[in-house]
Design a protein around this motif. Structure first.
Motif, short mmCIF file in Angstrom:
data_model
loop_
_atom_site.label_atom_id
_atom_site.label_comp_id
_atom_site.label_asym_id
_atom_site.label_seq_id
_atom_site.Cartn_x
_atom_site.Cartn_y
_atom_site.Cartn_z
N ILE A 226 83.05 72.06 -36.71
CA ILE A 226 82.38 71.19 -35.73
C ILE A 226 82.75 69.72 -35.98
O ILE A 226 83.02 68.97 -35.04
CB ILE A 226 80.84 71.39 -35.78
CG1 ILE A 226 80.51 72.82 -35.32
CG2 ILE A 226 80.12 70.38 -34.92
CD1 ILE A 226 79.08 73.23 -35.58
N THR A 227 82.80 69.35 -37.25
CA THR A 227 83.18 67.97 -37.59
C THR A 227 84.60 67.68 -37.11
O THR A 227 84.86 66.63 -36.50
CB THR A 227 83.10 67.76 -39.12
OG1 THR A 227 81.88 68.30 -39.59
CG2 THR A 227 83.19 66.30 -39.47
N ALA A 228 85.51 68.61 -37.35
CA ALA A 228 86.90 68.41 -36.93
C ALA A 228 86.99 68.30 -35.42
O ALA A 228 87.71 67.45 -34.89
CB ALA A 228 87.76 69.55 -37.45
N VAL A 229 86.24 69.16 -34.71
CA VAL A 229 86.25 69.12 -33.24
C VAL A 229 85.72 67.77 -32.76
O VAL A 229 86.31 67.12 -31.89
CB VAL A 229 85.41 70.27 -32.64
CG1 VAL A 229 85.17 70.05 -31.16
CG2 VAL A 229 86.10 71.60 -32.86
N ALA A 230 84.62 67.31 -33.38
CA ALA A 230 84.01 66.05 -32.94
C ALA A 230 84.93 64.86 -33.22
O ALA A 230 85.06 63.95 -32.39
CB ALA A 230 82.66 65.86 -33.62
N ALA A 231 85.58 64.87 -34.39
CA ALA A 231 86.50 63.77 -34.71
C ALA A 231 87.67 63.78 -33.73
O ALA A 231 88.13 62.72 -33.28
CB ALA A 231 86.98 63.89 -36.15
N GLY A 232 88.15 64.97 -33.39
CA GLY A 232 89.22 65.08 -32.41
C GLY A 232 88.79 64.62 -31.04
O GLY A 232 89.56 64.03 -30.28
N MET A 233 87.50 64.86 -30.72
CA MET A 233 86.93 64.41 -29.45
C MET A 233 87.03 62.89 -29.35
O MET A 233 87.45 62.34 -28.32
CB MET A 233 85.47 64.84 -29.36
CG MET A 233 84.67 64.14 -28.29
SD MET A 233 82.88 64.40 -28.49
CE MET A 233 82.47 63.05 -29.57
N VAL A 234 86.67 62.19 -30.42
CA VAL A 234 86.71 60.73 -30.40
C VAL A 234 88.13 60.24 -30.18
O VAL A 234 88.39 59.39 -29.33
CB VAL A 234 86.13 60.16 -31.72
CG1 VAL A 234 86.32 58.65 -31.78
CG2 VAL A 234 84.66 60.52 -31.84
N ARG A 235 89.09 60.84 -30.92
CA ARG A 235 90.49 60.42 -30.77
C ARG A 235 91.02 60.72 -29.37
O ARG A 235 91.60 59.85 -28.72
CB ARG A 235 91.37 61.15 -31.79
CG ARG A 235 91.42 60.51 -33.15
CD ARG A 235 92.53 61.14 -33.97
NE ARG A 235 92.32 62.59 -34.10
CZ ARG A 235 91.55 63.13 -35.04
NH1 ARG A 235 90.92 62.37 -35.90
NH2 ARG A 235 91.41 64.44 -35.12
N SER A 236 90.79 61.96 -28.89
CA SER A 236 91.34 62.33 -27.58
C SER A 236 90.65 61.57 -26.47
O SER A 236 91.23 61.35 -25.40
CB SER A 236 91.16 63.83 -27.34
OG SER A 236 91.75 64.55 -28.38
N GLY A 237 89.38 61.19 -26.69
CA GLY A 237 88.63 60.50 -25.64
C GLY A 237 88.95 59.02 -25.56
O GLY A 237 88.84 58.43 -24.47
N THR A 238 89.32 58.41 -26.68
CA THR A 238 89.45 56.95 -26.71
C THR A 238 90.40 56.34 -25.67
O THR A 238 90.01 55.39 -25.00
CB THR A 238 89.82 56.50 -28.14
OG1 THR A 238 88.74 56.86 -28.99
CG2 THR A 238 90.03 55.00 -28.22
#
Lengths: 357, 309
Positions: free
Chosen positions: B7-19
């Motif tokens: 979940i942490t990895a998904v959320a961190a990826g969310m921030v990067r992909s969303g930015t």
């Protein structure tokens, strides 16, 4: 009167001689920029090799980023109007426009880069080289180098030409280490660097220590370099761009083929048809090894390559089951070309979704 | 990999992909609030991405690369604003023309920079904050551009809702004639808003090339500029909601890639569609919920302003 006749004949002769010595004009069209470090880059390297090898005998030009549409037809017509007698159309999508143009210009030879097409052309042909066999060798290197026995594979679309590469890679990896799993992630795009980089990151986070970049390898290789994993690429040599991560790759080597084709057209020995080349022909080759690959593994990999070239090693040899356990190639046989060209199944050890029929 | 790590990895990826989408969407929010529709975001992102690569390659300095991307964004924003405000051309047409023009120009000018090694941006752990459980590794183990985006969103919100300029901005976006009568320069306000919006889009583009691709690739944005424009509508022209939308888009991307990496047996086509499907779905649902309130868009959006008439 007599004098002018002599003059006329003289002019005809000199012009004729000049014509015979005139360089063969050869054109290339590509779908994208030629320094994409991918597909088009490989063709451009081939063109440069051709120009360098044949020097003054040929005059080559390239038109980049030509859409695979009626626009391609227009560009081809323009190239022919400029005197190009041999044209390489370097993408699958040019088949239709190229066939139409070839029909209108019987004196021009068009070579279309793709798998064999059943057609009866007079002045057109296809050319392609076996890609999947060397993926077995890069897979072997990955299998030897991995510590986690988990390999990641970032690929574009689930199409047979990519699937057979993945299968071949996995078989090679398992030959090196039977416990290896190959995890495939599809980006559903031929080029989207942000997706490819994030996919590689996701794979490395999940425990993968070797990632493979297929369609657009650069972001995959660079991400591996940044995080500290190994990388394998296709279409170009990334040893310099990722000195720590780079293991090995495989790429097209069109140069010698282009020289051969140009000579054949010059000598009028060129014949239409489907030219498909195997690994031994040397038009698809291994790239340089990265510094992190030990000499022993390099030697073993090169030995595997020679076995493939000599026909002693068949990648898709029976008995071969798919990962559901269904037998695809029976013992003692090898997969037919048609089976390989239409591969829509994974060998055991490959994980990742495949669209269901 | 256990569940929390996943979940942490998904959320961190969310921030990067969303930015990147977030930056462009917040920029478009600002621009549209002034009454200018900028459909050139996709092109401006491309221009920002390429400029950052060129400057990073030539100077080896990330800071200069970011400044240059911002500058080129401002310049193109001003061009779009000038066409819309001085010549009163159709804003939809101009925006699309800007995108088409810039995808051509960047493809052409970028040829020499494909595959060039550049100084890229790496992650920087924020001291103390990155130690926080979960949130630390999701939000504070990223790169400087992500941290910059954390500052940009509240600043933009404050600029729109807490300053004199913001008041003028909303006034020219709703009733330009009334604003002009009150002494606000419609031309200047809209120019500034469009330039600022375009700067943020260019920054989003620079994120793609400096952080993700670490180099230039033709059409590096792959449609993210268009997603940003769509998100603004979903966000009802509110920068905070645009952040939500952008992270939702990022979440879908990050989740689908990591589900694949974890070996989930879901059709790759379905997973590939997920980010877009999710955005459309949320767009529809949010509009359903707003049924009673009339359309929240700025009244004068994309209407050419002719002061003499």
């Amino acid at each position: 009167m007599g004098f002018s006749l002599v003059l006329f004949l003289f002019l005809c002769l000199t012009l004729g001689a000049a014509r015979a010595e005139a360089p063969l004009k050869i054109g290339f069209i590509t779908t994208g920029p030629v320094n994409d470090l991918g597909w088009n880059y490989a063709h451009e390297q081939g063109r440069l090799f051709l120009q360098k090898t044949l020097g003054g005998q040929v005059e080559t030009t390239v038109m980049e980023s030509v859409p695979e549409s009626a626009e391609a037809e227009r560009v081809l017509e323009k190239m022919i109007a400029k005197g190009n007698k041999l044209i390489f159309t370097t993408s699958y999508g040019y088949l239709e426009p190229a066939s139409r143009v070839a029909k209108r210009h019987p004196d021009v030879v068009i070579m279309q880069c793709q798998r064999s097409v059943p057609a009866s052309w007079k002045n057109m042909g296809t050319y392609f080289a076996n890609q999947y066999e060397l993926m077995y060798v890069t897979g072997f290197v990955a299998g030897k180098m991995t510590k986690s026995a988990k390999l990641g594979y970032v690929s574009a679309h689930p199409v047979p030409v990519l699937i057979n590469c993945i299968n071949s890679f996995a078989l090679g990896a398992k030959a090196a280490n039977p416990k290896v799993k190959v995890q495939v992630v599809w980006t559903n795009s031929w080029s989207d660097p942000a997706l490819e980089a994030e996919a590689s990151k996701g794979l490395i986070e999940s425990g993968v220590d070797v990632v493979v970049g297929q369609a657009n390898a650069l972001p995959v290789v660079k991400t591996a370099e940044k995080i500290g994993a190994y990388a394998i690429g296709c279409n170009a040599d990334f040893a310099k761009l990722a000195p720590k991560a780079w293991l090995v790759g495989s790429r097209f080597n069109w140069g010698p083929l282009y020289v051969k084709m140009a000579k054949a057209v010059q000598d009028h020995t060129w014949k239409p048809g489907n030219y498909f080349y195997e690994t031994k022909d040397g038009y698809y080759v291994l790239s340089d090894f990265g510094t992190s690959v030990p000499a022993k593994i390099r030697t073993e990999a090169i030995a595997l390559k020679s076995k493939i070239e000599q026909g002693k090693l068949m990648v898709f040899a029976g008995p071969l089951k798919d990962r559901e356990g269904k037998e695809r190639v029976s013992a003692g046989k090898k997969a037919s070309q048609q089976q390989i060209d239409n591969m829509e199944w994974f060998v055991p050890g490959v994980e990742g979704a495949l669209p269901k029929k | 990999m256990d569940d929390l790590a996943f979940i942490t990895a998904v959320a961190a990826g969310m921030v990067r992909s969303g930015t990147p989408v977030l930056l462009a969407a917040v920029g478009e929010c600002l621009t549209e609030r002034s009454g200018i529709l900028n459909l050139g975001m996709e092109g401006i992102m491309l221009a920002g991405a390429l400029t950052a690569v060129i400057v990073s390659y030539l100077t080896g300095n990330i800071f200069f690369a970011i400044i240059a991307a911002l500058a080129i964004g401002a310049l193109i924003g001003l061009l779009h604003a000038f066409l819309c405000l001085y010549f009163h051309v159709n804003q939809v047409a101009t925006g699309i023309a800007v995108t088409i023009l810039l995808s051509g120009i960047t493809a052409f000018c970028g040829i020499d920079y494909v595959g060039k090694s550049i100084h890229s941006i790496s992650a920087y752990k924020v001291p103390w904050l990155s130690e926080l459980p979960f949130f630390g590794s999701v939000f504070f183990n990223q790169d400087i551009l992500v941290y910059l985006s954390y500052a940009i969103v509240p600043l933009t919100y404050f600029l729109i809702n807490g300053t004199r300029f913001g008041l003028s901005l909303k006034a020219v976006g709703e009733e330009p004639r009334a604003a002009a009568a009150a002494g606000v320069s419609v031309f200047r306000t809209r120019c500034i808003a469009t330039a600022l919006g375009a700067m943020l889009a260019a920054l989003g583009g620079a994120y793609l090339s400096l952080v993700y691709a670490q180099g230039w690739t033709e059409n590096i944005t792959a449609g993210r500029g268009w997603i940003a424009v769509g998100l603004v509508m979903f966000a009802s022209w509110n920068p905070w909601k645009a952040v939500l939308g952008a992270y939702l888009f990022g979440l879908a991307i990050s989740l689908q890639l990591r589900l694949q990496a974890a070996g989930a047996d879901v059709s790759p086509y379905l997973l590939g569609m997920a980010p877009y499907l999710l955005v459309i779905l949320v767009l529809a649902v949010s509009k359903l919920r707003q049924k009673k309130i009339p359309a929240a868009g700025p009244t004068a959006l994309s209407i050419p302003y002719l002061p003499q008439v």
